[in-house]
Design a protein around this motif. Structure first.
Motif, PDB file in Angstrom:
ATOM      1  N   TYR A 144      12.038  -0.973  18.086  1.00 44.10           N
ATOM      2  CA  TYR A 144      10.872  -0.380  17.974  1.00 44.10           C
ATOM      3  C   TYR A 144       9.826  -1.425  17.450  1.00 44.10           C
ATOM      4  O   TYR A 144      10.054  -2.257  16.534  1.00 44.10           O
ATOM      5  CB  TYR A 144      10.782   0.817  16.921  1.00 44.10           C
ATOM      6  N   ILE A 145       8.729  -1.338  18.029  1.00 50.94           N
ATOM      7  CA  ILE A 145       7.505  -2.174  17.490  1.00 50.94           C
ATOM      8  C   ILE A 145       6.875  -0.973  16.885  1.00 50.94           C
ATOM      9  O   ILE A 145       6.350   0.137  16.967  1.00 50.94           O
ATOM     10  CB  ILE A 145       6.651  -2.728  18.581  1.00 50.94           C
ATOM     11  N   TYR A 146       6.171  -1.339  15.404  1.00 53.29           N
ATOM     12  CA  TYR A 146       5.427  -0.414  14.382  1.00 53.29           C
ATOM     13  C   TYR A 146       4.129  -1.096  14.457  1.00 53.29           C
ATOM     14  O   TYR A 146       3.578  -2.274  14.433  1.00 53.29           O
ATOM     15  CB  TYR A 146       6.048  -0.586  13.054  1.00 53.29           C
ATOM     16  N   ILE A 147       3.120   0.028  14.603  1.00 50.81           N
ATOM     17  CA  ILE A 147       1.844  -0.322  14.440  1.00 50.81           C
ATOM     18  C   ILE A 147       1.356   0.287  12.771  1.00 50.81           C
ATOM     19  O   ILE A 147       1.498   1.635  12.651  1.00 50.81           O
ATOM     20  CB  ILE A 147       0.894   0.417  15.376  1.00 50.81           C
ATOM     21  N   PHE A 148       0.962  -0.164  12.030  1.00 51.17           N
ATOM     22  CA  PHE A 148       0.594   0.042  10.703  1.00 51.17           C
ATOM     23  C   PHE A 148      -1.201   0.100  10.600  1.00 51.17           C
ATOM     24  O   PHE A 148      -1.776  -0.920  11.102  1.00 51.17           O
ATOM     25  CB  PHE A 148       0.803  -0.849   9.757  1.00 51.17           C
ATOM     26  N   GLU A 149      -1.724   1.492  10.365  1.00 49.77           N
ATOM     27  CA  GLU A 149      -3.259   1.343  10.411  1.00 49.77           C
ATOM     28  C   GLU A 149      -3.832   2.167   9.248  1.00 49.77           C
ATOM     29  O   GLU A 149      -3.100   2.995   8.393  1.00 49.77           O
ATOM     30  CB  GLU A 149      -3.579   2.321  11.485  1.00 49.77           C
ATOM     31  N   LYS A 150      -4.794   1.456   8.453  1.00 51.06           N
ATOM     32  CA  LYS A 150      -5.482   2.005   7.333  1.00 51.06           C
ATOM     33  C   LYS A 150      -7.012   1.601   7.391  1.00 51.06           C
ATOM     34  O   LYS A 150      -7.218   0.276   7.656  1.00 51.06           O
ATOM     35  CB  LYS A 150      -4.686   1.472   6.196  1.00 51.06           C
ATOM     36  N   ASP A 151      -7.844   2.648   7.178  1.00 55.33           N
ATOM     37  CA  ASP A 151      -9.297   2.210   7.049  1.00 55.33           C
ATOM     38  C   ASP A 151      -9.784   1.199   8.101  1.00 55.33           C
ATOM     39  O   ASP A 151     -10.360   0.378   7.800  1.00 55.33           O
ATOM     40  CB  ASP A 151      -9.561   1.418   5.538  1.00 55.33           C
ATOM     41  N   GLY A 152      -9.447   1.614   9.288  1.00 56.63           N
ATOM     42  CA  GLY A 152      -9.756   0.951  10.412  1.00 56.63           C
ATOM     43  C   GLY A 152      -9.138  -0.381  10.783  1.00 56.63           C
ATOM     44  O   GLY A 152      -9.614  -1.170  11.734  1.00 56.63           O
ATOM     45  N   ARG A 153      -8.274  -0.779   9.866  1.00 51.00           N
ATOM     46  CA  ARG A 153      -7.574  -1.957  10.048  1.00 51.00           C
ATOM     47  C   ARG A 153      -6.126  -1.911  10.796  1.00 51.00           C
ATOM     48  O   ARG A 153      -5.626  -0.729  10.576  1.00 51.00           O
ATOM     49  CB  ARG A 153      -7.285  -2.780   8.985  1.00 51.00           C
ATOM     50  N   LYS A 154      -5.681  -2.767  11.502  1.00 50.09           N
ATOM     51  CA  LYS A 154      -4.474  -2.265  12.267  1.00 50.09           C
ATOM     52  C   LYS A 154      -3.396  -3.716  12.221  1.00 50.09           C
ATOM     53  O   LYS A 154      -3.905  -4.869  12.471  1.00 50.09           O
ATOM     54  CB  LYS A 154      -4.907  -2.352  13.610  1.00 50.09           C
ATOM     55  N   ILE A 155      -2.388  -3.449  11.991  1.00 48.72           N
ATOM     56  CA  ILE A 155      -1.084  -4.695  12.105  1.00 48.72           C
ATOM     57  C   ILE A 155      -0.058  -4.113  12.985  1.00 48.72           C
ATOM     58  O   ILE A 155       0.233  -3.101  12.986  1.00 48.72           O
ATOM     59  CB  ILE A 155      -0.392  -4.668  10.515  1.00 48.72           C
ATOM     60  N   VAL A 156       0.251  -5.021  13.878  1.00 48.69           N
ATOM     61  CA  VAL A 156       1.326  -4.555  14.941  1.00 48.69           C
ATOM     62  C   VAL A 156       2.207  -5.729  14.465  1.00 48.69           C
ATOM     63  O   VAL A 156       2.332  -6.726  14.509  1.00 48.69           O
ATOM     64  CB  VAL A 156       0.869  -5.086  16.411  1.00 48.69           C
ATOM     65  N   ASP A 193       0.937  -1.267  -0.138  1.00 52.90           N
ATOM     66  CA  ASP A 193       0.054  -0.116   0.031  1.00 52.90           C
ATOM     67  C   ASP A 193       0.943   1.166   0.025  1.00 52.90           C
ATOM     68  O   ASP A 193       0.660   2.365  -0.459  1.00 52.90           O
ATOM     69  CB  ASP A 193      -0.817  -0.001   1.221  1.00 52.90           C
ATOM     70  N   SER A 194       1.928   1.256   0.548  1.00 52.62           N
ATOM     71  CA  SER A 194       2.802   2.333   0.734  1.00 52.62           C
ATOM     72  C   SER A 194       4.203   2.048   0.087  1.00 52.62           C
ATOM     73  O   SER A 194       5.157   2.818   0.215  1.00 52.62           O
ATOM     74  CB  SER A 194       3.154   2.711   2.207  1.00 52.62           C
ATOM     75  N   ASN A 195       4.505   0.866  -0.542  1.00 47.47           N
ATOM     76  CA  ASN A 195       5.819   0.497  -1.111  1.00 47.47           C
ATOM     77  C   ASN A 195       6.873   0.598  -0.023  1.00 47.47           C
ATOM     78  O   ASN A 195       7.620   1.142  -0.344  1.00 47.47           O
ATOM     79  CB  ASN A 195       6.138   1.264  -2.229  1.00 47.47           C
ATOM     80  N   LEU A 196       6.529   0.116   1.048  1.00 47.34           N
ATOM     81  CA  LEU A 196       7.249   0.188   2.471  1.00 47.34           C
ATOM     82  C   LEU A 196       7.925  -1.073   2.618  1.00 47.34           C
ATOM     83  O   LEU A 196       7.430  -1.960   2.883  1.00 47.34           O
ATOM     84  CB  LEU A 196       6.619   0.696   3.493  1.00 47.34           C
ATOM     85  N   ILE A 231       2.481   7.804   6.082  1.00 44.76           N
ATOM     86  CA  ILE A 231       3.416   7.041   4.826  1.00 44.76           C
ATOM     87  C   ILE A 231       2.184   6.605   3.802  1.00 44.76           C
ATOM     88  O   ILE A 231       1.588   5.720   3.797  1.00 44.76           O
ATOM     89  CB  ILE A 231       4.334   6.095   4.994  1.00 44.76           C
ATOM     90  N   LYS A 232       1.982   7.639   2.675  1.00 45.09           N
ATOM     91  CA  LYS A 232       0.930   7.467   1.858  1.00 45.09           C
ATOM     92  C   LYS A 232      -0.303   7.291   2.583  1.00 45.09           C
ATOM     93  O   LYS A 232      -0.680   7.956   3.634  1.00 45.09           O
ATOM     94  CB  LYS A 232       1.131   6.392   0.763  1.00 45.09           C
ATOM     95  N   GLN A 233      -1.051   6.038   2.276  1.00 44.70           N
ATOM     96  CA  GLN A 233      -2.256   5.902   2.963  1.00 44.70           C
ATOM     97  C   GLN A 233      -2.195   5.224   4.394  1.00 44.70           C
ATOM     98  O   GLN A 233      -3.227   5.152   5.005  1.00 44.70           O
ATOM     99  CB  GLN A 233      -3.095   4.908   1.955  1.00 44.70           C
ATOM    100  N   ILE A 234      -1.049   5.029   5.058  1.00 49.19           N
ATOM    101  CA  ILE A 234      -0.712   4.337   6.016  1.00 49.19           C
ATOM    102  C   ILE A 234      -0.310   4.974   7.259  1.00 49.19           C
ATOM    103  O   ILE A 234       0.696   5.838   7.112  1.00 49.19           O
ATOM    104  CB  ILE A 234       0.070   3.003   5.805  1.00 49.19           C
ATOM    105  N   LEU A 235      -0.944   5.210   8.445  1.00 50.90           N
ATOM    106  CA  LEU A 235      -0.438   5.688   9.676  1.00 50.90           C
ATOM    107  C   LEU A 235       0.572   4.757  10.145  1.00 50.90           C
ATOM    108  O   LEU A 235      -0.041   3.564  10.502  1.00 50.90           O
ATOM    109  CB  LEU A 235      -1.688   6.173  10.484  1.00 50.90           C
TER     110      LEU A 235
END
Length: 282
Positions: A166-178, A45-48, A148-152
Protein backbone atom coordinates in the motif's frame (compact mmCIF):
# COMPACT_ATOMS: atom_id res chain seq x y z
CA UNK A 1 2.55 17.82 9.34
CA UNK A 2 5.63 16.67 11.18
CA UNK A 3 7.38 13.61 9.76
CA UNK A 4 10.38 11.79 11.24
CA UNK A 5 12.28 9.21 9.21
CA UNK A 6 13.21 6.84 12.01
CA UNK A 7 14.94 4.33 9.72
CA UNK A 8 16.20 5.16 6.23
CA UNK A 9 17.75 1.81 5.30
CA UNK A 10 16.40 -1.14 3.38
CA UNK A 11 16.46 -4.91 3.53
CA UNK A 12 19.90 -4.92 5.18
CA UNK A 13 21.07 -2.41 7.75
CA UNK A 14 24.20 -0.33 7.23
CA UNK A 15 26.67 -1.48 8.40
CA UNK A 16 25.60 -4.96 7.35
CA UNK A 17 26.70 -7.58 9.90
CA UNK A 18 30.12 -9.06 9.14
CA UNK A 19 30.48 -6.99 5.95
CA UNK A 20 33.89 -5.51 5.20
CA UNK A 21 32.96 -3.26 2.26
CA UNK A 22 33.97 0.39 2.30
CA UNK A 23 30.44 1.65 2.99
CA UNK A 24 29.97 -0.62 6.00
CA UNK A 25 33.44 0.03 7.42
CA UNK A 26 32.86 3.78 7.15
CA UNK A 27 29.48 3.46 8.88
CA UNK A 28 31.04 1.56 11.79
CA UNK A 29 33.74 4.18 12.11
CA UNK A 30 31.58 7.31 11.79
CA UNK A 31 28.19 6.22 13.10
CA UNK A 32 25.11 8.33 12.26
CA UNK A 33 24.19 9.56 9.68
CA UNK A 34 26.31 6.97 7.86
CA UNK A 35 24.52 4.19 9.74
CA UNK A 36 21.09 3.16 8.47
CA UNK A 37 18.48 0.97 10.14
CA UNK A 38 15.36 -0.63 8.70
CA UNK A 39 12.49 1.31 7.11
CA UNK A 40 10.13 3.11 9.46
CA UNK A 41 8.68 6.59 9.97
CA UNK A 42 6.60 8.54 12.48
CA UNK A 43 4.04 11.34 12.16
CA UNK A 44 3.82 13.21 15.44
CA UNK A 45 0.52 14.96 14.58
CA UNK A 46 -1.23 11.62 15.13
CA UNK A 47 1.46 9.73 17.07
CA UNK A 48 1.43 7.32 14.12
CA UNK A 49 4.20 4.76 13.63
CA UNK A 50 4.65 3.45 10.08
CA UNK A 51 6.24 -0.02 9.89
CA UNK A 52 8.26 -1.91 12.49
CA UNK A 53 11.66 -3.21 11.33
CA UNK A 54 13.73 -5.27 13.75
CA UNK A 55 15.48 -2.13 15.02
CA UNK A 56 12.32 -0.10 15.69
CA UNK A 57 12.63 -0.03 19.50
CA UNK A 58 16.11 1.49 19.26
CA UNK A 59 14.91 3.98 16.65
CA UNK A 60 11.99 5.12 18.82
CA UNK A 61 14.40 5.74 21.69
CA UNK A 62 16.97 7.56 19.58
CA UNK A 63 14.21 9.61 17.94
CA UNK A 64 12.98 10.69 21.39
CA UNK A 65 9.47 9.49 20.55
CA UNK A 66 7.32 9.65 23.67
CA UNK A 67 3.99 8.25 22.41
CA UNK A 68 2.74 5.74 19.85
CA UNK A 69 -1.05 5.73 19.65
CA UNK A 70 -1.42 4.26 16.17
CA UNK A 71 0.50 1.76 14.02
CA UNK A 72 0.22 0.92 10.34
CA UNK A 73 2.13 -1.28 7.88
CA UNK A 74 2.85 -0.57 4.23
CA UNK A 75 3.19 -4.31 3.54
CA UNK A 76 4.24 -7.47 5.32
CA UNK A 77 7.81 -8.13 4.19
CA UNK A 78 10.03 -9.00 7.19
CA UNK A 79 12.05 -5.77 7.01
CA UNK A 80 8.79 -3.87 7.63
CA UNK A 81 7.10 -6.07 10.26
CA UNK A 82 9.84 -8.04 12.04
CA UNK A 83 9.75 -5.64 14.99
CA UNK A 84 5.96 -5.95 15.50
CA UNK A 85 6.71 -7.09 19.04
CA UNK A 86 7.49 -3.47 19.90
CA UNK A 87 3.81 -3.13 20.85
CA UNK A 88 4.49 -5.56 23.69
CA UNK A 89 7.61 -3.70 24.76
CA UNK A 90 5.64 -0.44 24.85
CA UNK A 91 2.45 -1.65 26.50
CA UNK A 92 3.29 -4.63 28.74
CA UNK A 93 2.81 -4.37 32.50
CA UNK A 94 5.03 -7.17 33.80
CA UNK A 95 3.07 -7.31 37.06
CA UNK A 96 -0.03 -8.61 35.25
CA UNK A 97 1.33 -9.72 31.85
CA UNK A 98 -1.34 -7.51 30.31
CA UNK A 99 -1.25 -4.01 28.89
CA UNK A 100 -1.25 -0.70 30.62
CA UNK A 101 -4.69 0.53 29.43
CA UNK A 102 -3.37 3.96 28.48
CA UNK A 103 -0.59 2.46 26.33
CA UNK A 104 -2.74 0.29 24.08
CA UNK A 105 -1.88 0.92 20.41
CA UNK A 106 -4.47 1.00 17.63
CA UNK A 107 -3.38 -1.10 14.65
CA UNK A 108 -4.97 0.65 11.68
CA UNK A 109 -4.83 -1.19 8.34
CA UNK A 110 -6.69 -1.45 5.03
CA UNK A 111 -9.09 -4.39 5.07
CA UNK A 112 -7.03 -6.67 2.84
CA UNK A 113 -3.84 -6.07 4.81
CA UNK A 114 -5.71 -6.66 8.05
CA UNK A 115 -6.75 -10.08 6.75
CA UNK A 116 -3.21 -11.00 5.73
CA UNK A 117 -1.44 -9.67 8.81
CA UNK A 118 -2.94 -12.61 10.69
CA UNK A 119 -0.50 -14.84 8.80
CA UNK A 120 2.30 -13.45 11.01
CA UNK A 121 2.56 -16.10 13.71
CA UNK A 122 4.51 -17.23 16.74
CA UNK A 123 4.17 -20.24 19.05
CA UNK A 124 1.15 -18.39 20.48
CA UNK A 125 -0.63 -18.41 17.09
CA UNK A 126 -1.36 -15.30 15.00
CA UNK A 127 0.47 -12.39 16.64
CA UNK A 128 -2.42 -10.02 16.06
CA UNK A 129 -4.79 -12.24 18.02
CA UNK A 130 -2.30 -12.71 20.85
CA UNK A 131 -1.59 -8.97 21.09
CA UNK A 132 -5.32 -8.20 21.02
CA UNK A 133 -6.00 -10.71 23.79
CA UNK A 134 -3.22 -9.23 25.93
CA UNK A 135 -4.56 -5.73 25.33
CA UNK A 136 -1.43 -4.46 23.57
CA UNK A 137 -3.34 -3.50 20.42
CA UNK A 138 -6.83 -2.82 19.16
CA UNK A 139 -7.33 -3.59 15.45
CA UNK A 140 -9.20 -1.17 13.18
CA UNK A 141 -9.67 -1.87 9.48
CA UNK A 142 -10.92 0.42 6.73
CA UNK A 143 -11.56 0.25 3.02
CA UNK A 144 -10.12 3.35 1.34
CA UNK A 145 -9.49 6.09 3.90
CA UNK A 146 -9.70 6.90 7.59
CA UNK A 147 -9.23 9.93 9.83
CA UNK A 148 -6.49 9.44 12.42
CA UNK A 149 -6.75 12.39 14.76
CA UNK A 150 -6.17 15.46 12.56
CA UNK A 151 -4.84 13.54 9.54
CA UNK A 152 -6.79 11.99 6.68
CA UNK A 153 -5.09 8.74 5.64
CA UNK A 154 -5.84 7.21 2.24
CA UNK A 155 -4.54 3.80 1.15
CA UNK A 156 -3.84 3.01 -2.51
CA UNK A 157 -2.86 -0.60 -3.33
CA UNK A 158 -0.08 -1.46 -5.75
CA UNK A 159 -1.66 -4.03 -8.03
CA UNK A 160 0.75 -6.95 -8.15
CA UNK A 161 -1.26 -10.10 -7.58
CA UNK A 162 -1.17 -11.73 -4.16
CA UNK A 163 1.60 -9.52 -2.76
CA UNK A 164 -0.22 -6.53 -1.38
CA UNK A 165 1.68 -3.27 -0.94
CA UNK A 166 0.00 0.00 0.00
CA UNK A 167 0.94 3.56 -0.74
CA UNK A 168 -0.33 5.96 1.91
CA UNK A 169 -1.43 9.54 1.44
CA UNK A 170 -1.44 11.75 4.53
CA UNK A 171 -3.37 15.04 4.34
CA UNK A 172 -3.84 17.85 6.82
CA UNK A 173 -4.70 21.54 6.40
CA UNK A 174 -4.27 21.43 2.64
CA UNK A 175 -0.86 19.73 2.79
CA UNK A 176 -0.16 16.28 1.35
CA UNK A 177 2.51 13.61 1.88
CA UNK A 178 2.65 10.54 -0.35
CA UNK A 179 4.47 7.71 1.44
CA UNK A 180 5.69 4.94 -0.90
CA UNK A 181 8.86 3.43 0.55
CA UNK A 182 9.11 0.01 -1.06
CA UNK A 183 8.01 -2.24 -3.93
CA UNK A 184 5.89 0.45 -5.60
CA UNK A 185 5.88 -0.80 -9.21
CA UNK A 186 3.47 -0.43 -10.97
CA UNK A 187 2.88 2.92 -9.27
CA UNK A 188 -0.80 4.02 -9.47
CA UNK A 189 0.12 7.40 -10.91
CA UNK A 190 -3.31 7.84 -12.51
CA UNK A 191 -4.88 8.20 -9.06
CA UNK A 192 -5.51 11.83 -8.14
CA UNK A 193 -4.65 11.06 -4.51
CA UNK A 194 -0.95 10.62 -5.36
CA UNK A 195 -0.71 13.70 -7.55
CA UNK A 196 0.41 17.23 -6.61
CA UNK A 197 1.88 16.24 -3.26
CA UNK A 198 3.97 18.62 -1.19
CA UNK A 199 6.29 15.69 -0.47
CA UNK A 200 6.71 12.23 -1.97
CA UNK A 201 8.65 9.77 0.20
CA UNK A 202 9.77 7.01 -2.11
CA UNK A 203 12.38 4.36 -2.79
CA UNK A 204 14.87 5.63 -5.39
CA UNK A 205 14.82 2.42 -7.37
CA UNK A 206 17.60 0.52 -9.03
CA UNK A 207 20.98 2.12 -9.57
CA UNK A 208 22.45 0.65 -12.71
CA UNK A 209 26.10 1.32 -11.89
CA UNK A 210 28.49 1.64 -8.95
CA UNK A 211 27.10 -1.46 -7.20
CA UNK A 212 29.04 -3.84 -4.97
CA UNK A 213 31.17 -6.44 -6.74
CA UNK A 214 30.55 -4.53 -10.01
CA UNK A 215 27.14 -6.19 -10.16
CA UNK A 216 24.85 -5.38 -13.09
CA UNK A 217 21.12 -6.05 -12.91
CA UNK A 218 20.10 -8.45 -15.71
CA UNK A 219 17.05 -7.44 -17.70
CA UNK A 220 15.08 -10.30 -16.13
CA UNK A 221 16.19 -9.64 -12.52
CA UNK A 222 13.35 -10.02 -10.00
CA UNK A 223 13.97 -6.52 -8.60
CA UNK A 224 12.91 -5.04 -11.90
CA UNK A 225 9.39 -6.36 -11.29
CA UNK A 226 9.01 -4.31 -8.09
CA UNK A 227 11.35 -1.34 -8.60
CA UNK A 228 11.88 1.30 -11.22
CA UNK A 229 15.35 2.51 -12.05
CA UNK A 230 16.51 5.69 -10.34
CA UNK A 231 15.96 7.68 -13.54
CA UNK A 232 12.48 6.20 -13.99
CA UNK A 233 11.61 7.14 -10.39
CA UNK A 234 12.68 10.74 -10.96
CA UNK A 235 10.55 10.84 -14.12
CA UNK A 236 7.59 9.32 -12.24
CA UNK A 237 7.78 11.98 -9.54
CA UNK A 238 7.80 14.69 -12.19
CA UNK A 239 4.71 13.21 -13.87
CA UNK A 240 2.76 13.25 -10.59
CA UNK A 241 4.03 16.79 -9.96
CA UNK A 242 5.71 16.17 -6.61
CA UNK A 243 6.92 19.45 -5.11
CA UNK A 244 9.68 17.66 -3.18
CA UNK A 245 11.09 14.13 -3.24
CA UNK A 246 12.64 12.29 -0.30
CA UNK A 247 14.37 8.98 -0.99
CA UNK A 248 14.23 6.24 1.65
CA UNK A 249 14.81 2.47 1.82
CA UNK A 250 18.44 2.99 0.78
CA UNK A 251 19.95 -0.43 0.24
CA UNK A 252 23.37 -1.50 1.46
CA UNK A 253 24.14 -3.32 -1.81
CA UNK A 254 23.79 -0.09 -3.77
CA UNK A 255 27.26 0.70 -2.38
CA UNK A 256 26.64 4.37 -1.61
CA UNK A 257 27.44 6.18 1.62
CA UNK A 258 25.74 9.15 3.24
CA UNK A 259 28.35 11.41 1.62
CA UNK A 260 27.72 9.89 -1.81
CA UNK A 261 24.00 10.55 -1.57
CA UNK A 262 24.62 14.06 -0.27
CA UNK A 263 26.70 14.79 -3.36
CA UNK A 264 24.12 13.22 -5.68
CA UNK A 265 21.24 15.32 -4.43
CA UNK A 266 23.05 18.53 -5.36
CA UNK A 267 22.73 17.47 -9.00
CA UNK A 268 18.91 17.59 -8.92
CA UNK A 269 16.24 20.05 -7.87
CA UNK A 270 13.98 19.41 -4.89
CA UNK A 271 15.31 15.99 -3.93
CA UNK A 272 16.93 14.70 -0.77
CA UNK A 273 18.17 11.35 0.46
CA UNK A 274 16.96 10.58 3.98
CA UNK A 275 18.98 9.59 7.02
CA UNK A 276 17.97 8.02 10.34
CA UNK A 277 16.34 10.60 12.59
CA UNK A 278 15.68 13.13 9.82
CA UNK A 279 12.78 15.47 10.70
CA UNK A 280 10.62 17.36 8.23
CA UNK A 281 7.76 19.81 8.63
CA UNK A 282 5.37 19.83 5.67
Amino acid sequence: MNLTILGSGGCAVIPKPLCGCNVCREARRKGPPYERTGPCAYISDSNLLIDTPAEVATRLNRGLIDAVDFLTFTHLDPDHVEGFRVVEQIALDFRTWEAYPDKQIQLVLPELLMERVRDIRSVYGPLVEFYEKQGFIKSISYKNSIKIKQILVSAIPVDRGNQTVYIYIFEKDGRKIVYAPCDIKPFPEEKKEVQDADLVVIQPGIFEDGLKHNFKYPDNHISRTTLYTFEETIALCKRIRAAKILFVHLEEYWNRSYADYFTMQSEYENIQFAWDGMRLRI
